[in-house]
Design a protein around this motif. Structure first.
Motif, PDB file in Angstrom:
ATOM      1  N   HIS A 278       0.727  -1.368  -0.079  1.00 51.23           N
ATOM      2  CA  HIS A 278       0.287   0.371   0.042  1.00 51.23           C
ATOM      3  C   HIS A 278       0.638   0.985  -0.033  1.00 51.23           C
ATOM      4  CE1 HIS A 278       1.384  -0.731   3.966  1.00 51.23           C
ATOM      5  NE2 HIS A 278       0.720   1.307   4.506  1.00 51.23           N
ATOM      6  N   ASP A 279       1.626   0.802   0.552  1.00 53.73           N
ATOM      7  CA  ASP A 279       2.726   2.404   0.194  1.00 53.73           C
ATOM      8  C   ASP A 279       3.776   2.613  -1.272  1.00 53.73           C
ATOM      9  OD1 ASP A 279       4.737   0.007   1.188  1.00 53.73           O
ATOM     10  OD2 ASP A 279       5.149   0.741   3.220  1.00 53.73           O
ATOM     11  N   ARG A 280       3.253   1.893  -1.972  1.00 55.09           N
ATOM     12  CA  ARG A 280       4.130   2.176  -3.436  1.00 55.09           C
ATOM     13  C   ARG A 280       5.488   1.358  -3.350  1.00 55.09           C
ATOM     14  NH1 ARG A 280       3.246   7.821  -5.385  1.00 55.09           N
ATOM     15  NH2 ARG A 280       3.240   6.737  -7.498  1.00 55.09           N
ATOM     16  N   GLN A 281       5.214   0.522  -2.482  1.00 55.51           N
ATOM     17  CA  GLN A 281       6.519  -0.665  -2.437  1.00 55.51           C
ATOM     18  C   GLN A 281       6.925  -1.969  -3.353  1.00 55.51           C
ATOM     19  OE1 GLN A 281       8.935  -0.686   1.987  1.00 55.51           O
ATOM     20  NE2 GLN A 281       9.700   0.760   1.314  1.00 55.51           N
ATOM     21  N   PHE A 282       7.554  -1.991  -3.158  1.00 55.49           N
ATOM     22  CA  PHE A 282       7.347  -4.295  -3.914  1.00 55.49           C
ATOM     23  C   PHE A 282       7.935  -5.390  -3.023  1.00 55.49           C
ATOM     24  CE2 PHE A 282       6.460  -1.106  -7.388  1.00 55.49           C
ATOM     25  CZ  PHE A 282       5.554  -2.074  -8.483  1.00 55.49           C
ATOM     26  N   ARG A 283       7.078  -6.207  -2.823  1.00 52.52           N
ATOM     27  CA  ARG A 283       7.825  -7.168  -2.111  1.00 52.52           C
ATOM     28  C   ARG A 283       7.946  -7.713  -2.799  1.00 52.52           C
ATOM     29  NH1 ARG A 283       4.163  -6.357   2.834  1.00 52.52           N
ATOM     30  NH2 ARG A 283       2.106  -7.123   2.167  1.00 52.52           N
ATOM     31  N   ALA A 284       9.358  -9.120  -2.465  1.00 51.67           N
ATOM     32  CA  ALA A 284       8.880 -10.583  -3.561  1.00 51.67           C
ATOM     33  C   ALA A 284       8.050 -11.708  -2.303  1.00 51.67           C
ATOM     34  CB  ALA A 284      10.462 -10.720  -3.016  1.00 51.67           C
ATOM     35  N   ARG A 285       7.738 -13.124  -2.596  1.00 53.91           N
ATOM     36  CA  ARG A 285       6.735 -13.632  -2.124  1.00 53.91           C
ATOM     37  C   ARG A 285       7.887 -14.529  -2.464  1.00 53.91           C
ATOM     38  NH1 ARG A 285       1.273 -14.452  -4.840  1.00 53.91           N
ATOM     39  NH2 ARG A 285       0.818 -15.116  -3.521  1.00 53.91           N
ATOM     40  N   PRO A 286       8.029 -15.298  -1.500  1.00 51.55           N
ATOM     41  CA  PRO A 286       9.308 -15.906  -1.021  1.00 51.55           C
ATOM     42  C   PRO A 286       8.853 -17.471  -1.313  1.00 51.55           C
ATOM     43  CG  PRO A 286       9.994 -14.816   1.067  1.00 51.55           C
ATOM     44  CD  PRO A 286       7.936 -14.904   0.274  1.00 51.55           C
ATOM     45  N   GLU A 287       7.856 -17.700  -1.106  1.00 52.19           N
ATOM     46  CA  GLU A 287       7.156 -19.362  -1.145  1.00 52.19           C
ATOM     47  C   GLU A 287       6.761 -19.480  -3.012  1.00 52.19           C
ATOM     48  OE1 GLU A 287       6.383 -22.556  -0.854  1.00 52.19           O
ATOM     49  OE2 GLU A 287       6.612 -21.089   0.258  1.00 52.19           O
ATOM     50  N   LYS A 288       6.523 -17.947  -3.654  1.00 50.39           N
ATOM     51  CA  LYS A 288       6.257 -18.277  -4.771  1.00 50.39           C
ATOM     52  C   LYS A 288       7.443 -18.474  -5.777  1.00 50.39           C
ATOM     53  CE  LYS A 288       3.421 -17.919  -8.930  1.00 50.39           C
ATOM     54  NZ  LYS A 288       2.740 -18.881  -9.502  1.00 50.39           N
ATOM     55  N   VAL A 289       8.364 -17.436  -5.259  1.00 49.98           N
ATOM     56  CA  VAL A 289       9.752 -17.009  -5.404  1.00 49.98           C
ATOM     57  C   VAL A 289      10.877 -19.186  -5.837  1.00 49.98           C
ATOM     58  CG1 VAL A 289      12.034 -16.857  -5.883  1.00 49.98           C
ATOM     59  CG2 VAL A 289      10.484 -15.367  -5.361  1.00 49.98           C
ATOM     60  N   ARG A 290      10.390 -19.358  -4.659  1.00 45.78           N
ATOM     61  CA  ARG A 290      10.534 -20.551  -4.132  1.00 45.78           C
ATOM     62  C   ARG A 290      10.279 -21.786  -5.040  1.00 45.78           C
ATOM     63  NH1 ARG A 290       9.484 -25.314  -2.224  1.00 45.78           N
ATOM     64  NH2 ARG A 290       7.409 -24.470  -0.830  1.00 45.78           N
ATOM     65  N   ARG A 291       9.098 -21.797  -5.752  1.00 50.23           N
ATOM     66  CA  ARG A 291       8.261 -22.755  -5.995  1.00 50.23           C
ATOM     67  C   ARG A 291       8.549 -23.206  -7.533  1.00 50.23           C
ATOM     68  NH1 ARG A 291       3.380 -21.608  -2.404  1.00 50.23           N
ATOM     69  NH2 ARG A 291       2.837 -20.225  -4.887  1.00 50.23           N
ATOM     70  N   GLU A 292       8.729 -21.483  -8.183  1.00 50.84           N
ATOM     71  CA  GLU A 292       8.990 -20.976  -9.153  1.00 50.84           C
ATOM     72  C   GLU A 292      10.416 -21.452  -9.474  1.00 50.84           C
ATOM     73  OE1 GLU A 292       8.516 -19.506 -12.994  1.00 50.84           O
ATOM     74  OE2 GLU A 292       7.488 -19.939 -11.638  1.00 50.84           O
ATOM     75  N   ALA A 293      11.421 -21.377  -8.796  1.00 48.10           N
ATOM     76  CA  ALA A 293      13.052 -21.729  -8.903  1.00 48.10           C
ATOM     77  C   ALA A 293      12.642 -23.856  -8.651  1.00 48.10           C
ATOM     78  CB  ALA A 293      13.791 -21.296  -7.636  1.00 48.10           C
ATOM     79  N   GLU A 294      12.075 -24.190  -8.466  1.00 43.96           N
ATOM     80  CA  GLU A 294      12.181 -25.842  -8.137  1.00 43.96           C
ATOM     81  C   GLU A 294      11.907 -26.238  -9.614  1.00 43.96           C
ATOM     82  OE1 GLU A 294       9.789 -26.707  -4.295  1.00 43.96           O
ATOM     83  OE2 GLU A 294      11.364 -25.896  -3.649  1.00 43.96           O
ATOM     84  N   ALA A 295      10.427 -25.379  -9.408  1.00 40.74           N
ATOM     85  CA  ALA A 295      10.576 -25.812 -11.477  1.00 40.74           C
ATOM     86  C   ALA A 295      11.312 -25.788 -12.482  1.00 40.74           C
ATOM     87  CB  ALA A 295       9.086 -25.118 -11.875  1.00 40.74           C
ATOM     88  N   MET A 296      11.812 -24.396 -12.375  1.00 41.82           N
ATOM     89  CA  MET A 296      12.764 -24.112 -13.169  1.00 41.82           C
ATOM     90  C   MET A 296      13.759 -25.371 -13.250  1.00 41.82           C
ATOM     91  SD  MET A 296      12.660 -19.718 -13.318  1.00 41.82           S
ATOM     92  CE  MET A 296      13.925 -20.037 -14.601  1.00 41.82           C
ATOM     93  N   SER A 297      13.545 -25.664 -11.930  1.00 44.40           N
ATOM     94  CA  SER A 297      14.967 -25.897 -11.687  1.00 44.40           C
ATOM     95  C   SER A 297      14.856 -27.505 -12.291  1.00 44.40           C
ATOM     96  CB  SER A 297      15.883 -26.334 -10.275  1.00 44.40           C
ATOM     97  OG  SER A 297      16.926 -26.841 -10.093  1.00 44.40           O
ATOM     98  N   ALA A 298      13.692 -27.911 -11.921  1.00 41.32           N
ATOM     99  CA  ALA A 298      13.279 -29.511 -12.434  1.00 41.32           C
ATOM    100  C   ALA A 298      13.382 -29.618 -13.902  1.00 41.32           C
ATOM    101  CB  ALA A 298      11.759 -29.646 -12.028  1.00 41.32           C
ATOM    102  N   GLY A 299      12.718 -28.459 -14.478  1.00 42.47           N
ATOM    103  CA  GLY A 299      13.182 -28.668 -15.931  1.00 42.47           C
ATOM    104  C   GLY A 299      14.372 -28.643 -16.761  1.00 42.47           C
ATOM    105  N   LEU A 300      15.242 -27.894 -16.078  1.00 38.61           N
ATOM    106  CA  LEU A 300      16.176 -28.471 -16.175  1.00 38.61           C
ATOM    107  C   LEU A 300      17.105 -29.140 -16.415  1.00 38.61           C
ATOM    108  CD1 LEU A 300      18.018 -24.801 -15.104  1.00 38.61           C
ATOM    109  CD2 LEU A 300      17.513 -25.656 -17.948  1.00 38.61           C
ATOM    110  N   LEU A 301      16.505 -30.050 -15.128  1.00 39.51           N
ATOM    111  CA  LEU A 301      17.345 -31.143 -14.839  1.00 39.51           C
ATOM    112  C   LEU A 301      16.474 -31.868 -16.386  1.00 39.51           C
ATOM    113  CD1 LEU A 301      17.802 -31.234 -11.423  1.00 39.51           C
ATOM    114  CD2 LEU A 301      19.326 -31.378 -12.838  1.00 39.51           C
ATOM    115  N   ASN A 302      15.627 -32.218 -15.891  1.00 40.65           N
ATOM    116  CA  ASN A 302      14.535 -32.555 -16.999  1.00 40.65           C
ATOM    117  C   ASN A 302      15.077 -33.028 -18.332  1.00 40.65           C
ATOM    118  OD1 ASN A 302      13.993 -34.551 -15.124  1.00 40.65           O
ATOM    119  ND2 ASN A 302      11.947 -32.896 -14.477  1.00 40.65           N
TER     120      ASN A 302
END
Length: 87
Positions: free
Chosen positions: A56-80
């Motif tokens: 609400h105060d014009r700042q941005f914040r990361a959503r850690p759980e979503k970032v973690r899931r995205e990183a895991e999905a990308m990693s799995a895709g690279l490995l597969n």
């Protein structure tokens, strides 16, 4: 998994938000030494896929759980040997 491909700038923005907490576009632009329009463009994209949210105060914040899931999905895709949707 979202249809976003991570690049160096988005990774750097996320790293700052995850390590230092919420920040404004001008603060990120200054810290990362990239233009304000570039930061806005990347934040808007990451907000649209849920990796980042605007406060609400014009700042941005990361959503850690979503970032973690995205990183895991990308990693799995690279490995597969698969590519993420939209690439």
């Amino acid at each position: 998994m979202s249809n976003i491909l991570m690049n160096r700038t988005r990774t750097r923005i996320l790293r700052v938000l995850l390590m230092d907490g919420p920040a404004t576009c001008p603060a990120l632009s200054s810290e990362l030494r990239v233009s304000l329009s570039t930061v806005r463009r990347h934040l808007n994209l990451m907000t649209s896929v849920g990796l980042v949210e605007r406060t609400h105060d014009r700042q941005f914040r990361a959503r850690p759980e979503k970032v973690r899931r995205e990183a895991e999905a990308m990693s799995a895709g690279l490995l597969n040997g698969t590519t993420p949707p939209g690439s």
